[in-house]
Design a protein around this motif. Structure first.
Motif, PDB file in Angstrom:
ATOM      1  N   PHE A 122      55.894  56.915   7.970  1.00 36.39           N
ATOM      2  CA  PHE A 122      55.151  56.080   8.933  1.00 36.39           C
ATOM      3  C   PHE A 122      54.713  54.776   8.286  1.00 36.39           C
ATOM      4  O   PHE A 122      54.728  53.715   8.928  1.00 36.39           O
ATOM      5  N   TYR A 123      54.322  54.828   7.022  1.00 37.63           N
ATOM      6  CA  TYR A 123      53.920  53.619   6.296  1.00 37.63           C
ATOM      7  C   TYR A 123      55.062  52.595   6.301  1.00 37.63           C
ATOM      8  O   TYR A 123      54.866  51.422   6.641  1.00 37.63           O
ATOM      9  N   ALA A 124      56.254  53.048   5.946  1.00 40.78           N
ATOM     10  CA  ALA A 124      57.406  52.144   5.899  1.00 40.78           C
ATOM     11  C   ALA A 124      57.782  51.637   7.284  1.00 40.78           C
ATOM     12  O   ALA A 124      58.106  50.455   7.459  1.00 40.78           O
ATOM     13  N   ILE A 125      57.736  52.503   8.278  1.00 37.86           N
ATOM     14  CA  ILE A 125      58.068  52.096   9.644  1.00 37.86           C
ATOM     15  C   ILE A 125      57.064  51.072  10.157  1.00 37.86           C
ATOM     16  O   ILE A 125      57.434  50.111  10.853  1.00 37.86           O
ATOM     17  N   SER A 126      55.784  51.232   9.808  1.00 31.26           N
ATOM     18  CA  SER A 126      54.752  50.289  10.250  1.00 31.26           C
ATOM     19  C   SER A 126      55.068  48.875   9.765  1.00 31.26           C
ATOM     20  O   SER A 126      55.029  47.909  10.538  1.00 31.26           O
ATOM     21  N   PHE A 127      55.375  48.756   8.473  1.00 32.47           N
ATOM     22  CA  PHE A 127      55.705  47.439   7.936  1.00 32.47           C
ATOM     23  C   PHE A 127      56.995  46.906   8.562  1.00 32.47           C
ATOM     24  O   PHE A 127      57.106  45.705   8.831  1.00 32.47           O
ATOM     25  N   TYR A 128      57.961  47.797   8.782  1.00 33.28           N
ATOM     26  CA  TYR A 128      59.209  47.359   9.415  1.00 33.28           C
ATOM     27  C   TYR A 128      58.949  46.810  10.819  1.00 33.28           C
ATOM     28  O   TYR A 128      59.497  45.753  11.184  1.00 33.28           O
ATOM     29  N   ARG A 129      58.139  47.501  11.632  1.00 32.31           N
ATOM     30  CA  ARG A 129      57.902  47.048  13.013  1.00 32.31           C
ATOM     31  C   ARG A 129      57.277  45.648  13.036  1.00 32.31           C
ATOM     32  O   ARG A 129      57.653  44.802  13.855  1.00 32.31           O
ATOM     33  N   LEU A 130      56.319  45.391  12.149  1.00 30.41           N
ATOM     34  CA  LEU A 130      55.732  44.052  12.065  1.00 30.41           C
ATOM     35  C   LEU A 130      56.781  43.036  11.625  1.00 30.41           C
ATOM     36  O   LEU A 130      56.915  41.953  12.201  1.00 30.41           O
ATOM     37  N   ALA A 131      57.525  43.405  10.588  1.00 26.64           N
ATOM     38  CA  ALA A 131      58.522  42.493  10.030  1.00 26.64           C
ATOM     39  C   ALA A 131      59.602  42.153  11.055  1.00 26.64           C
ATOM     40  O   ALA A 131      60.031  40.996  11.159  1.00 26.64           O
ATOM     41  N   HIS A 132      60.050  43.149  11.803  1.00 28.08           N
ATOM     42  CA  HIS A 132      61.123  42.918  12.770  1.00 28.08           C
ATOM     43  C   HIS A 132      60.675  41.958  13.874  1.00 28.08           C
ATOM     44  O   HIS A 132      61.448  41.093  14.302  1.00 28.08           O
TER      45      HIS A 132
END
Length: 271
Positions: A122-132
């Motif tokens: 979830f930590y990695a997905i959270s940063f990915y969603r913002l980045a995307h």
């Protein structure tokens, strides 16, 4: 070394001083995630107005970071910052689907609070969603810093340009690589050590689709390697551990290795 060389290096150092460090940039993303999910920290806000002020402060900080990093020289960075925060409710909705996917899909998860607080996926997905979301606005550098920060913390490497639909579940996650032109459908579950990569890394392919497409409701087990921009994993497929795939797989497939494992009760070594 001549005087011109020193002037050149000194000018670069002056320019670099104006740019926030990667740690400061990543802290901004972490602050936004913690505003959305206070379960990640002890911080509490006393009023609705204070919450709004925190979001406004982060919007101003985003604008300043874009200006400092020359994110888009000919763009209205203040407008881009506003546009990003207009997308935050949708980012929050997507992240909530990811939380649900992880909680529903992992028998070891005891609560959604646990997923938010403790799960590296979830930590990695959270940063990915913002980045995307930033990447889609045409901001190249900040998204990469976000996802590389999450990569350093979790071992999960997701390119900010990858397209990942809702209800995404990363289980364990260490060693996962998701390339720039990947497309991942809904309700996909992925285990550690999975590579969604390119068959070739030649620079001439920079503007082509180099990474695979994963359909809806696909499970990819640990150590699987799926390569190529024309490779499509059909809906409702299961990809077993340690397989190597470079061609498309039809919907409803189960792909697995056939390596034979022999177990003998005759331990001649005496150990």
């Amino acid at each position: 070394m001549n005087e011109e060389f020193f002037r050149h290096i000194f000018k670069k150092q002056q320019e670099a001083d104006a740019v926030p460090s990667n740690k400061e940039i990543s802290r901004w993303a972490l602050e936004l995630i913690r505003l959305l999910y206070p379960e990640q920290s002890k911080r509490t806000l006393s009023s609705l107005e204070e919450l709004k002020n925190e979001f406004n402060k982060l919007e101003i900080e985003l604008y300043k970071m874009m200006e400092a990093t020359k994110a888009c020289i000919h763009c209205d960075n203040a407008k881009l910052a506003r546009d990003f925060f207009e997308q935050v409710p949708e980012i929050y909705r997507l992240l909530n689907t990811d939380i649900k996917a992880i909680f529903d899909g992992d028998p070891a998860a005891k609560s959604e609070f646990e997923v938010i607080r403790a799960y590296p996926g979830f930590y990695a997905i959270s940063f990915y969603r913002l980045a995307h979301s930033l990447y889609k606005l045409g901001i190249p550098l900040l998204p990469r810093i976000f996802t590389e920060y999450a990569h350093s913390k979790t071992g999960i490497d997701i390119h900010p340009a990858a397209q990942i639909d809702e209800y995404f579940h990363i289980d364990h996650g260490t060693g996962i690589v998701i390339g720039e032109t990947c497309k991942i459908g809904k309700n996909v579950k992925m285990y550690q050590g999975v590579t969604l990569g390119a068959l070739s890394v030649h620079k001439s392919m920079a503007d082509t689709k180099r990474h695979p497409t994963i359909g809806d409701r696909v499970v990819v087990y640990s150590g699987a390697t799926i390569l190529g921009g024309e490779t499509i994993i059909g809906n409702d497929s299961t990809i077993g551990g340690n397989v190597w795939i470079t061609k498309s797989i039809p919907a409803g497939s189960y792909v697995y290795n056939t390596a034979e494992v022999k177990i003998s009760s005759d331990n001649k070594s005496g150990k």
